[in-house]
Design a protein around this motif. Sequence first.
Motif, PDB file in Angstrom:
ATOM      1  N   ARG A 181      38.918  42.725  25.357  1.00 59.41           N
ATOM      2  CA  ARG A 181      39.594  43.811  26.139  1.00 59.41           C
ATOM      3  C   ARG A 181      39.239  45.189  25.188  1.00 59.41           C
ATOM      4  NH1 ARG A 181      45.688  45.697  28.203  1.00 59.41           N
ATOM      5  NH2 ARG A 181      45.922  46.257  25.840  1.00 59.41           N
ATOM      6  N   SER A 206      39.605  49.396  25.390  1.00 56.10           N
ATOM      7  CA  SER A 206      40.557  50.479  25.612  1.00 56.10           C
ATOM      8  C   SER A 206      39.919  51.933  25.392  1.00 56.10           C
ATOM      9  CB  SER A 206      41.717  50.401  24.679  1.00 56.10           C
ATOM     10  OG  SER A 206      42.279  49.225  24.951  1.00 56.10           O
ATOM     11  N   TYR A 210      41.169  50.837  30.741  1.00 54.81           N
ATOM     12  CA  TYR A 210      40.747  49.315  30.065  1.00 54.81           C
ATOM     13  C   TYR A 210      39.468  48.854  30.629  1.00 54.81           C
ATOM     14  CZ  TYR A 210      45.432  49.913  28.464  1.00 54.81           C
ATOM     15  OH  TYR A 210      46.816  50.432  27.920  1.00 54.81           O
TER      16      TYR A 210
END
Length: 122
Positions: free
Chosen positions: A19, A21, A80
């Motif tokens: 993930r 960011s 994100y």
Amino acid sequence: QVQLVESGGGLVQAGGSLRLSCAASGRTFTNYAMGWFRQAPGKEREFVATISQSGRNTYYADSVKGRFTISRENAKNTVYLQMNSLKPEDTAVYYCAAGPTFSVIQTDYNYWGQGTQVTVSS
């Protein structure tokens, strides 16, 4: 000016997840549509995903549809990119960008982060 800082990149095996960011500062985050682009070695920078100011509208490159999800938390000034089922072909530097409108065209974006490296091994 808007400052964008990406994080979350790294090394992962094929089939894994990461993930990314992107934290924004300097201006009102909710005024901007956001996008993710990537650049692999020897290739031009290409579109990955984009999200509207409200977060209600998203659009993805065909190569990542069904595997990647873009989202935003406006209260945290953060966007994100959830990346699942990663492939070696996803290896690239990933860039976050901010602009006035929902777009797949990189020149429509006014502000860019420094990039974060994603490497997928097999």
